[in-house]
Design a protein around this motif. Structure first.
Motif, mmCIF file in Angstrom:
data_model
loop_
_atom_site.group_PDB
_atom_site.id
_atom_site.type_symbol
_atom_site.label_atom_id
_atom_site.label_comp_id
_atom_site.label_asym_id
_atom_site.label_seq_id
_atom_site.Cartn_x
_atom_site.Cartn_y
_atom_site.Cartn_z
ATOM 1 N N TRP A 183 -15.724 97.098 6.708
ATOM 2 C CA TRP A 183 -16.367 96.279 5.680
ATOM 3 C C TRP A 183 -16.162 94.795 5.936
ATOM 4 O O TRP A 183 -15.086 94.380 6.346
ATOM 5 C CB TRP A 183 -15.823 96.645 4.309
ATOM 6 C CG TRP A 183 -16.156 98.064 3.925
ATOM 7 C CD1 TRP A 183 -15.407 99.170 4.163
ATOM 8 C CD2 TRP A 183 -17.347 98.514 3.278
ATOM 9 N NE1 TRP A 183 -16.054 100.297 3.696
ATOM 10 C CE2 TRP A 183 -17.242 99.915 3.133
ATOM 11 C CE3 TRP A 183 -18.488 97.879 2.794
ATOM 12 C CZ2 TRP A 183 -18.236 100.680 2.546
ATOM 13 C CZ3 TRP A 183 -19.472 98.635 2.190
ATOM 14 C CH2 TRP A 183 -19.345 100.023 2.081
ATOM 15 N N GLU A 184 -17.188 94.039 5.656
ATOM 16 C CA GLU A 184 -17.136 92.593 5.827
ATOM 17 C C GLU A 184 -18.007 91.960 4.738
ATOM 18 O O GLU A 184 -19.146 92.380 4.530
ATOM 19 C CB GLU A 184 -17.692 92.233 7.217
ATOM 20 C CG GLU A 184 -17.806 90.761 7.484
ATOM 21 C CD GLU A 184 -18.582 90.468 8.776
ATOM 22 O OE1 GLU A 184 -18.749 89.297 9.104
ATOM 23 O OE2 GLU A 184 -19.045 91.437 9.436
ATOM 24 N N VAL A 185 -17.452 90.965 4.069
ATOM 25 C CA VAL A 185 -18.269 90.233 3.097
ATOM 26 C C VAL A 185 -19.003 89.133 3.849
ATOM 27 O O VAL A 185 -18.377 88.363 4.585
ATOM 28 C CB VAL A 185 -17.391 89.631 1.981
ATOM 29 C CG1 VAL A 185 -18.227 88.738 1.069
ATOM 30 C CG2 VAL A 185 -16.738 90.742 1.169
ATOM 31 N N ILE A 186 -20.307 89.083 3.702
ATOM 32 C CA ILE A 186 -21.061 88.048 4.425
ATOM 33 C C ILE A 186 -21.645 87.008 3.472
ATOM 34 O O ILE A 186 -22.208 86.014 3.921
ATOM 35 C CB ILE A 186 -22.189 88.663 5.281
ATOM 36 C CG1 ILE A 186 -23.193 89.412 4.408
ATOM 37 C CG2 ILE A 186 -21.616 89.554 6.364
ATOM 38 C CD1 ILE A 186 -24.429 89.877 5.185
ATOM 39 N N GLY A 187 -21.503 87.209 2.191
ATOM 40 C CA GLY A 187 -21.992 86.173 1.294
ATOM 41 C C GLY A 187 -22.223 86.699 -0.107
ATOM 42 O O GLY A 187 -21.708 87.752 -0.495
ATOM 43 N N SER A 188 -22.978 85.926 -0.837
ATOM 44 C CA SER A 188 -23.348 86.336 -2.189
ATOM 45 C C SER A 188 -24.805 85.999 -2.414
ATOM 46 O O SER A 188 -25.404 85.232 -1.655
ATOM 47 C CB SER A 188 -22.465 85.620 -3.229
ATOM 48 O OG SER A 188 -22.717 84.234 -3.182
ATOM 49 N N LEU A 205 -22.408 92.520 1.462
ATOM 50 C CA LEU A 205 -21.441 93.035 2.429
ATOM 51 C C LEU A 205 -22.150 93.642 3.623
ATOM 52 O O LEU A 205 -23.281 94.132 3.503
ATOM 53 C CB LEU A 205 -20.569 94.129 1.790
ATOM 54 C CG LEU A 205 -19.375 93.668 0.956
ATOM 55 C CD1 LEU A 205 -19.830 93.140 -0.388
ATOM 56 C CD2 LEU A 205 -18.361 94.790 0.788
ATOM 57 N N LYS A 206 -21.447 93.586 4.708
ATOM 58 C CA LYS A 206 -21.916 94.289 5.904
ATOM 59 C C LYS A 206 -20.921 95.417 6.172
ATOM 60 O O LYS A 206 -19.702 95.182 6.179
ATOM 61 C CB LYS A 206 -21.976 93.329 7.084
ATOM 62 C CG LYS A 206 -22.512 93.922 8.367
ATOM 63 C CD LYS A 206 -22.608 92.849 9.443
ATOM 64 C CE LYS A 206 -23.164 93.398 10.737
ATOM 65 N NZ LYS A 206 -23.239 92.329 11.764
ATOM 66 N N ALA A 207 -21.420 96.593 6.372
ATOM 67 C CA ALA A 207 -20.554 97.749 6.627
ATOM 68 C C ALA A 207 -20.978 98.376 7.946
ATOM 69 O O ALA A 207 -22.127 98.782 8.103
ATOM 70 C CB ALA A 207 -20.686 98.760 5.499
ATOM 71 N N THR A 208 -20.052 98.406 8.871
ATOM 72 C CA THR A 208 -20.364 98.917 10.210
ATOM 73 C C THR A 208 -19.704 100.275 10.406
ATOM 74 O O THR A 208 -18.532 100.456 10.052
ATOM 75 C CB THR A 208 -19.855 97.930 11.287
ATOM 76 O OG1 THR A 208 -20.389 96.638 10.987
ATOM 77 C CG2 THR A 208 -20.299 98.350 12.681
ATOM 78 N N THR A 209 -20.462 101.204 10.945
ATOM 79 C CA THR A 209 -19.914 102.552 11.124
ATOM 80 C C THR A 209 -18.782 102.538 12.150
ATOM 81 O O THR A 209 -18.868 101.852 13.176
ATOM 82 C CB THR A 209 -20.998 103.534 11.589
ATOM 83 O OG1 THR A 209 -21.601 103.024 12.780
ATOM 84 C CG2 THR A 209 -22.070 103.711 10.539
ATOM 85 N N LYS A 210 -17.745 103.282 11.850
ATOM 86 C CA LYS A 210 -16.625 103.409 12.786
ATOM 87 C C LYS A 210 -16.912 104.592 13.711
ATOM 88 O O LYS A 210 -17.054 105.724 13.225
ATOM 89 C CB LYS A 210 -15.330 103.658 12.016
ATOM 90 C CG LYS A 210 -14.885 102.493 11.150
ATOM 91 C CD LYS A 210 -13.612 102.901 10.394
ATOM 92 C CE LYS A 210 -13.137 101.793 9.479
ATOM 93 N NZ LYS A 210 -12.017 102.238 8.613
ATOM 94 N N PRO A 211 -16.970 104.329 15.000
ATOM 95 C CA PRO A 211 -17.364 105.425 15.922
ATOM 96 C C PRO A 211 -16.417 106.612 15.879
ATOM 97 O O PRO A 211 -16.838 107.743 16.073
ATOM 98 C CB PRO A 211 -17.346 104.757 17.298
ATOM 99 C CG PRO A 211 -17.216 103.304 17.061
ATOM 100 C CD PRO A 211 -16.730 103.072 15.668
ATOM 101 N N GLU A 212 -15.135 106.343 15.609
ATOM 102 C CA GLU A 212 -14.213 107.484 15.606
ATOM 103 C C GLU A 212 -14.440 108.377 14.392
ATOM 104 O O GLU A 212 -14.134 109.567 14.417
ATOM 105 C CB GLU A 212 -12.760 106.997 15.677
ATOM 106 C CG GLU A 212 -12.240 106.271 14.446
ATOM 107 C CD GLU A 212 -12.560 104.776 14.442
ATOM 108 O OE1 GLU A 212 -13.518 104.378 15.138
ATOM 109 O OE2 GLU A 212 -11.862 104.019 13.731
ATOM 110 N N TRP A 213 -14.990 107.802 13.339
ATOM 111 C CA TRP A 213 -15.270 108.589 12.139
ATOM 112 C C TRP A 213 -16.686 109.148 12.155
ATOM 113 O O TRP A 213 -16.949 110.226 11.610
ATOM 114 C CB TRP A 213 -15.095 107.735 10.877
ATOM 115 C CG TRP A 213 -13.677 107.535 10.485
ATOM 116 C CD1 TRP A 213 -12.845 106.535 10.887
ATOM 117 C CD2 TRP A 213 -12.899 108.370 9.636
ATOM 118 N NE1 TRP A 213 -11.608 106.690 10.336
ATOM 119 C CE2 TRP A 213 -11.610 107.804 9.545
ATOM 120 C CE3 TRP A 213 -13.166 109.538 8.921
ATOM 121 C CZ2 TRP A 213 -10.595 108.377 8.785
ATOM 122 C CZ3 TRP A 213 -12.155 110.100 8.151
ATOM 123 C CH2 TRP A 213 -10.877 109.527 8.097
#
Lengths: 720, 442
Positions: free
Chosen positions: B216-221, B275-283
């Motif tokens: 998870w990453e917050v990129i703004g509002s 928010l930006k949510a990037t998939t975790k390859p291990e999951w």
């Protein structure tokens, strides 16, 4: 679309009956009040912005409120004109554009028109087409009038807004009387009504939560488009119009079902119309005992009506009626097809038994169900019939009877069907007091076996069938199912009749100097015991596909006491021995299915199916559940299905292969191939195109005998 | 943020500076609707904890140690957990009718309606899912009874969704009853990243992705003023409202999070974290989707809009939601996604799912035992019919493709459309209704 409000400024030009009232002395005060009110809401142009790419130039007029406006182009010289009713441009200055990203724009001018209207003119360097829209406040932007100038030849999409008349503005037809300088700003004479372009209605006032429009429209788009909004292709356009028309095509649903269900709320009413046609690829003439002088294997039209009436809490009555007409016998000239003269139901359902397909009363409590009446019961989980033994079948299509046809080919029968629910366990009991035997392809029907004799020298007495009025002829069944996590399993037992009679030799006679058998076909009692099971899991980290959802299904049926015609014994009977010409054997049929959920909505099922006659001996005829003319038969069915994404999954292809191997004598028994394309025309209408081929195998094999029955079929169904 | 000192500082910032911050915020929003993190207002900075590594729970290492539902300031991960509260099928017991459908760019429509009985035993909400069920165990029982189209009537599905982790990846046990086959069959579970046939929704769009499967990453509002958009051709909609029956409402009166939401701005907008949510390859190995951009309402973290991007960075889908406080007893956790639209950009498929007739329901043990079993489906017994009139009669009345907002967060979002889709989008915006390959006229 809201009605466009009347505006005082337009009254002199549009003397409609309504607006004329406002011009009379009496309502003059009202008119002036309206005018004042409207002027108080004049749309002020706050800014002008432009942007351009290779194919279009966008002009954005930022206004402080929604406006009534019109946009049109003029030639000699080229101009685009924006007339805004009841507006001013205090902040707007004339300006010149010079090259850069201004596209065809060369200059901006504006002037007042009439009492309070405004005309804005953009001078152009070349001819373009203009499209416009009005946008409400959004994303930090206020009201905007957006005009797109599209270069000629930029694609049919440039014309697309004319498909969207809500806010798009089309230039009016320009009478020859219009002078080149009609919009000259130095002389803001009110334009004659004849040249006033049709004003663009104000877009529906955007409510806070909906109907807002994107500010992105006022910005250069990331992917400037040369493609048409409406596809550009005549064929696509045509298909699109067809799709949109089909989307609402449900005449029986709208005009019959819905009114009936509204009138009788407790009644549910539905049904379908279905047309099947199969045509042989070749007409092959005499094949064995069949004269294949026809092309159509079926031209069937089936109409089903299903009604269900909710009598009271837990009590319902359900009825299903069928009407069937098969044009095979009428619509082609054939001597080989005459089954309709032997049994009229081959052509048309003309008996109440066939027309009234199901009719039963159901009584439900949370832990108990009881259904009494004419009904069908399908046991099992597999494709094909393994423990699905309760009802007889109409097998008129012989080897081309498919699992999806069972619903319409089972022969419902009168019975009492009760089920008890105990948590994860259910127990179903059947008491079948009527009997329906299988209907196999008749001589003279399209699927009559070329191996079947059409005449006999034997003396054949009428078939002896179980009778509903005879208590000892009734059938009984029980089924127990249980779920335990990822595993579900069940067992069945049924004391039933063989749905197909076997000829019993009663004795011999001498006719014309020859000894012949005297036989009577009889149904025999069978004991069926079966099991079914399925288990689901997902394999992980499988090469290529990653995860692999998989389901295993197993089903098996053991049948005790199956009578087979025994041709050795029949020969002995002819020779004078005392024998009934039959042998009794037990049979087992079983299948394992493995179903994989592959990527791209693709399904693959591998289902090896086995049919075994226990204690087999040479010279046996056909018998329930055993090998097909041999000790055992093995059909490893492969089924593959996937939709095509380019059709948005409306087109689906499935391929089924039925290879047959027999033993211990027959070996390879031929291959049946079924390729089916399914297309969804709408939510209510679906079509199939099917190829079915029979290849290799000898002429005495199950599939091999139909080697010359390769056919193509189509099906069209409408459900309502 | 998880340290006490951090929390204390956050609270001081919030409560001490709030009045002044509000003024600053209001003026800032008036100027522009979206901001990157670098341009956050003081209030936003006070509510947001930029920490990317926080203490872990001692028993479940993939969740934060701070007790759920966390306290401000929130890390991106914590916001990600909070939004997971609001999955497509709400995390409580209820019944509804799910009207759903898709329209293609040609105007072909495919719709369905299923009466749904939802049983989520045990603790409701996300924590019921995380801690109330062991990985590999079933956490819910969902029965769906098809009532439309005629071809599907009486078809039923029984879903047993399972709590998953990195060892137990099977999401569901799945049964189907087909009236045309008259058989109950266990089916392979749908592939998670695959859309349903003839639909734009994927399996995970329905089931939800676990927050720990994403980085998870917050990129703004930002401020949103509308999400799911009705066309100008559909002025009213008849909703089945619990306790009121069928109610005809102007479509313009339907708000993004219902009438009871207290978080609307004066101008009708809803402020959102982006928010930006990037998939975790291990999951999520071999997963077709690479990252998401989500607009979460600032107070509840209810996802208003979700954009889905592929491995190649292309925009795959935009989901927009209309929420409603369907379970008031749960306060800010009681919002349900009562309507969602899914625009599959690859194929220009506009899908929707409308949860009409939402009714809270406490299932009795007898009902649970009876209804939520595979063999029950054979009875073809719609024990509690719920009717809906939200199905769309004509393609011209379909929901609009969602806004693009191409200027917002350009470093994270790729709003490139194919020329054809772009043209249809533009024409739609001009027309106020969906424009098809044959145009938008009737």
């Amino acid at each position: 679309m809201k009605a466009k409000p009347s505006r005082p400024g337009t009254i002199p030009r549009r003397l409609t009956s309504a607006t004329r009232l406002l011009t009379r002395p009496g309502p003059a005060l009202l008119a002036s009040l309206l005018a004042a009110s409207s002027l108080a809401n004049a749309a002020v142009i706050e800014a002008v912005r432009t942007s351009s790419d290779a194919q279009r130039t966008r002009i954005v007029l930022d206004t402080d409120s929604a406006a009534n406006y019109a946009v049109f182009t003029l030639s000699n010289p080229e101009r685009v004109v924006i007339d805004i009713d009841n507006s001013n441009a205090n902040t707007l200055a004339a300006q010149n554009f010079s090259g850069g990203h201004n596209g065809p724009l060369t200059a901006l001018r504006h002037a007042k028109r009439g009492a309070g209207d405004l005309r804005v003119v953009f001078d152009l360097s070349r001819k373009v087409t203009a499209q416009s829209m009005q946008l409400g406040p959004d994303g930090g932007y206020g009201n905007r009038i957006v005009v797109d100038l599209v270069e000629l030849g930029a694609g049919a999409g440039a014309e697309s807004p004319d498909k969207a008349p809500v806010v798009a503005s089309k230039p009016p037809a320009r009478p020859a009387a219009i002078a080149a300088g009609d919009e000259m700003l130095t002389a803001p004479t009110p334009a004659p009504s004849t040249i006033t372009p049709t004003p663009v209605p104000v877009q529906q006032a955007p409510a806070p939560a909906v109907a807002r429009t994107t500010p992105s429209a006022a910005l250069p788009q990331p992917a400037p488009s040369s493609a048409p909004a409406s596809g550009g292709s005549g064929i696509r356009n045509m298909f699109s119009r067809f799709d949109r028309a089909m989307a609402t095509f449900d005449p029986i649903g709208k005009h019959v079902r819905q009114p009936i269900e509204r009138a009788v709320p407790r009644l549910q009413f539905r049904g379908f119309l279905r047309q099947w046609s199969d045509v042989l690829l070749e007409r092959n003439g005499p094949i064995g005992t069949v004269n294949q002088d026809f092309r159509f294997l079926q031209l069937q039209n089936l109409f089903e009506l299903e009604t269900s009436y909710h009598v009271a809490d837990g009590i319902d009555i359900k009825g299903i009626a069928h009407g069937l007409y098969d044009g095979t016998y009428d619509w082609q000239d054939s001597r080989g097809l005459y089954a309709d003269s032997l049994d009229r139901t081959a052509e048309v359902y003309n008996t109440s038994e066939r027309v009234l397909r199901e009719l039963y009363v159901s009584y439900r409590k949370p832990g108990f169900d009881l259904k009494v009446g004419k009904q069908q019961v399908a046991w099992g989980k597999m494709d094909g019939q393994f423990i699905d033994i309760v009802n007889g079948m109409d097998r008129r299509e012989s080897v081309q009877l498919e699992s999806e046809d069972y619903e319409f080919r089972r022969l419902p029968t009168w019975m009492a069907n009760s089920t008890f629910y105990f948590g994860d366990t259910t127990v179903q009991t059947l008491y079948v007091f009527d009997f329906e035997h299988d209907r196999n392809p008749l001589p003279g029907s399209p699927w009559a076996s070329p191996l079947a004799p059409t005449s006999t020298t034997n003396i054949v007495l009428p078939t002896d069938r179980p009778e509903a009025g005879n208590f000892s002829d009734h059938e009984y069944g029980i089924r127990v199912d249980r779920a335990a996590g990822a595993l579900t399993y069940g067992f069945i037992y049924m004391y039933a009749w063989d749905k197909n009679p076997v000829e019993r030799v009663l004795g011999t006679s001498v006719q014309n100097g020859n000894t012949v058998l005297q036989v009577r076909a009889e149904h025999k009692r069978l004991h069926h015991a079966g099991a079914t099971m399925d288990y689901g899991m997902t394999f992980q980290n499988v090469p290529v596909v990653g995860s692999l959802p998989t389901v295993f299904r197993v089903e098996a049926l053991y049948t005790n006491g199956v009578r087979f015609a025994d041709f050795e014994k029949r020969a002995e009977a002819l020779a004078g021995s005392s024998t009934d010409g039959m042998s009794t054997h037990d049979t087992v049929r079983a299948a394992i299915a493995i179903e994989f959920g592959l990527p791209h909505r693709t399904t693959l099922i591998f289902q090896p199916s086995w049919y075994q006659t226990l204690n087999h001996k040479e010279g046996l005829g056909a018998g329930f559940g055993g090998g097909f003319g041999d000790e055992w038969s093995f059909i490893p069915v492969v089924f593959f299905s996937r939709p095509f994404a380019f059709t948005r999954d409306r087109l689906n292809m499935d391929l089924t292969l039925f290879p047959l191997i027999g033993g211990s004598d027959s070996g390879w028994g031929g291959l049946k191939t079924k390729l089916r394309m399914t297309y969804k025309f709408s939510q209510f209408v679906k079509g199939h195109l099917i190829y079915t081929g029979y290849d290799t195998g000898s002429s005495t094999d199950l599939y091999g005998q139909y080697n010359q029955w390769d056919n193509v079929g189509w099906e069209l169904s409408y459900e309502f | 943020m998880n340290s006490e000192s951090g929390k204390g500082l956050g609270r001081t910032l919030i409560y001490g500076c709030l009045p002044g911050l509000l003024l600053v915020t209001c003026s800032a929003f008036a100027a522009d609707s979206w901001r990157t993190v670098a341009n956050f207002t003081a209030e936003e900075r006070a509510l947001y904890d930029p920490a990317t590594s926080t203490p872990r729970d001692t028993t479940i290492p993939y969740i934060p140690a701070e007790p759920y539902p966390f306290e401000a300031p929130y890390t991106a991960e914590e916001m990600g957990f909070r939004q997971a509260e609001f999955v497509h099928i709400s995390r409580w017991d209820y019944l509804m009718v799910d009207a759903f459908g898709v329209v293609t760019s040609s105007g072909y429509i495919n719709q369905g309606a299923s009466v749904g009985y939802i049983d989520n035993p045990g603790q409701t909400g996300l924590m019921g899912y995380i801690t109330g069920t062991k990985p590999g165990e079933v956490y819910g029982k969902w029965a769906m009874y098809d009532v439309f189209p005629p071809e599907s009537e009486n078809t039923q599905q029984l879903w047993f969704p399972a709590r998953t982790d990195i060892e137990n990846r099977s999401k569901m046990d799945f049964f189907v009853y087909s009236p045309s086959l008259r058989r109950v069959r266990r089916q392979p579970e749908p592939r998670r990243d695959q859309r349903f046939p003839d639909n734009s929704q994927t399996f995970d769009d329905v089931l939800g992705r676990d927050p720990w499967e994403l980085a998870w990453e917050v990129i703004g509002s930002d401020t949103l003023y509308e999400t799911m958009r009705f066309p100008s051709t559909r002025q009213t909609i008849v909703l089945n409202i619990d306790g009121q029956g069928f109610v005809e409402k102007p479509t313009s009166s339907i708000k993004m999070m219902g009438d009871d939401c207290p978080y609307y701005r004066a101008d009708g907008g809803l402020d959102a974290w982006v928010l930006k949510a990037t998939t975790k390859p291990e999951w999520l190995p071999d997963y077709n989707e690479k990252y998401y951009v989500l607009w979460l309402e600032k107070n509840t973290f209810f996802p208003l809009r979700i954009e889905k991007y592929g491995k190649d960075g292309r925009l795959m889908m935009v989901e927009e939601r209309l929420g409603d406080k369907s379970n008031p007893a749960l306060g800010d956790f009681g919002y349900a996604s009562f309507s969602s639209m899914y625009w599959n950009v690859d194929h220009d498929l506009i899908g929707y799912s409308f949860h009409d007739g939402h009714t809270l329901r406490e299932w009795t043990d007898e009902e649970v035992e009876m209804i939520f079993s595979a063999e029950f489906m054979r009875r073809e017994w719609l024990i509690e019919p719920i009717k809906s009139q939200v199905l769309i009669r004509d393609p011209a009345e379909w929901f609009l493709r969602p806004h693009l907002y191409p200027e917002r967060f350009p470093g994270h979002r790729n709003m490139t459309l194919s020329p054809e889709i772009d043209a249809r989008y533009r024409a739609q915006e001009a027309a106020g209704r969906v424009v098809f390959e044959s145009g938008g006229d009737h």
